[in-house]
Design an enzyme around this catalytic site. Sequence first.
Site, PDB file in Angstrom:
ATOM      1  N   LYS A 212       0.844  -1.203   0.000  1.00 49.26           N
ATOM      2  CA  LYS A 212       0.000   0.000   0.000  1.00 49.26           C
ATOM      3  C   LYS A 212       0.879   1.253   0.000  1.00 49.26           C
ATOM      4  O   LYS A 212       0.610   2.209  -0.729  1.00 49.26           O
ATOM      5  CB  LYS A 212      -0.942  -0.019   1.218  1.00 49.26           C
ATOM      6  CG  LYS A 212      -2.053  -1.049   1.062  1.00 49.26           C
ATOM      7  CD  LYS A 212      -2.821  -1.315   2.354  1.00 49.26           C
ATOM      8  CE  LYS A 212      -3.786  -2.478   2.119  1.00 49.26           C
ATOM      9  NZ  LYS A 212      -4.472  -2.917   3.336  1.00 49.26           N
TER      10      LYS A 212
ATOM     11  N   ASP B  43     -10.686   3.371   4.197  1.00 50.95           N
ATOM     12  CA  ASP B  43     -10.905   1.932   3.999  1.00 50.95           C
ATOM     13  C   ASP B  43     -12.409   1.629   3.949  1.00 50.95           C
ATOM     14  O   ASP B  43     -12.812   0.532   3.615  1.00 50.95           O
ATOM     15  CB  ASP B  43     -10.250   1.168   5.165  1.00 50.95           C
ATOM     16  CG  ASP B  43      -9.719  -0.190   4.744  1.00 50.95           C
ATOM     17  OD1 ASP B  43      -9.645  -0.437   3.525  1.00 50.95           O
ATOM     18  OD2 ASP B  43      -9.385  -0.997   5.629  1.00 50.95           O
TER      19      ASP B  43
ATOM     20  N   GLN C 103      -4.358  -1.603   9.582  1.00 47.34           N
ATOM     21  CA  GLN C 103      -4.245  -2.906   8.922  1.00 47.34           C
ATOM     22  C   GLN C 103      -4.842  -4.003   9.827  1.00 47.34           C
ATOM     23  O   GLN C 103      -4.502  -4.102  10.997  1.00 47.34           O
ATOM     24  CB  GLN C 103      -2.769  -3.214   8.611  1.00 47.34           C
ATOM     25  CG  GLN C 103      -2.541  -4.491   7.843  1.00 47.34           C
ATOM     26  CD  GLN C 103      -3.172  -4.459   6.443  1.00 47.34           C
ATOM     27  OE1 GLN C 103      -3.068  -3.487   5.716  1.00 47.34           O
ATOM     28  NE2 GLN C 103      -3.834  -5.540   6.069  1.00 47.34           N
TER      29      GLN C 103
END
Length: 278
Positions: free
Chosen positions: A53, A120, A97
């Site tokens: 990412k 996200d 994460q």
Amino acid sequence: MKSQLMDGRVCAGKVYEDLRLRVQRLKEVGVFPKLALILVGEDPASQMYVRMKAKRALEIGISVERIRLSKDASEEALKALIRDLNEDPGLHGILLQLPLPEGLDAPSILASILPEKDVDGITEARCADGFSFTPCTPKGILRLIRDTGISIEGKHAVVVGRSALVGKPTAELLLKENATVTLCHSKTRELSHFTSMADILVAAAGSPGLIRGDMLKPGSLVVDVGQSLVEGQWKGDTVFEEALERAAFLTPPTGGVGPMTIAMLMENTVEAAERFGK
Ligand code: NAP
């Protein structure tokens, strides 16, 4: 019949081309898109995802703040960190994460991310104007389907898996596109009855080899989201070689949904900077 492969890397490449221009335009007006990537613990797969990412973000001109916490970090410490990031006016997106180490309550920690920075799309909360970011994997799945040029409206879409992160939001997006949607799960009886009627099948069960070729409608479009490590090899939910003979469009065993998930994270971050950036 051999399927046409839906290449997520190629599709993501087109997204990045557009994002590079948008980032450039933002910088011209003094907004410098920035994403915080938080990793808790030492999970090797999570470390790899965060690395990927960060790499993609930097490639398109988004700056990255990588934050690593030990696996013993407390819930309070994480929430305090997120509070600081929420208040940082120069930061546009926050990604925590997952999965978190055992003992940490992920939903409660995630809920502390401001909806304006939840790139996200993981929390239920909405911004004051009702806006919220679409979760990255479902958004990427839809983009991959659209990229084939087939129309979704009026098609029968079957989603296998009803998780809050993947299955359910994918079904909702397909419904928004006017597909007729069936949502299957582990208690569904006669799964093949439904899969064999699917014009569009999204397999997101995490159950390797669950969907055999003879369970597919000939000429259908199949997106295999499943990723399970079996004896050191990544396996999808469909039996790839069998699906290849049956579906008109099919995601490859690797490089299908994964690259699109990252591309959509970047797109959401750029959108956050465009909407809320200073
Ligand atoms: P999850 O939270 O474990 O949910 C799995 C869903 O599949 C559940 O709804 C479960 O039903 C259903 N299911 C499990 N076994 C089934 C079976 N035999 N028949 C029918 N339904 C079944 O998993 P997830 O987070 O949604 O992820 C799904 C898969 O996608 C995993 O392999 C994951 O690694 C992969 N994934 C890939 C990406 C990517 O970017 N490529 C991103 C996210 C996830 P119940 O609700 O009844 O338990």
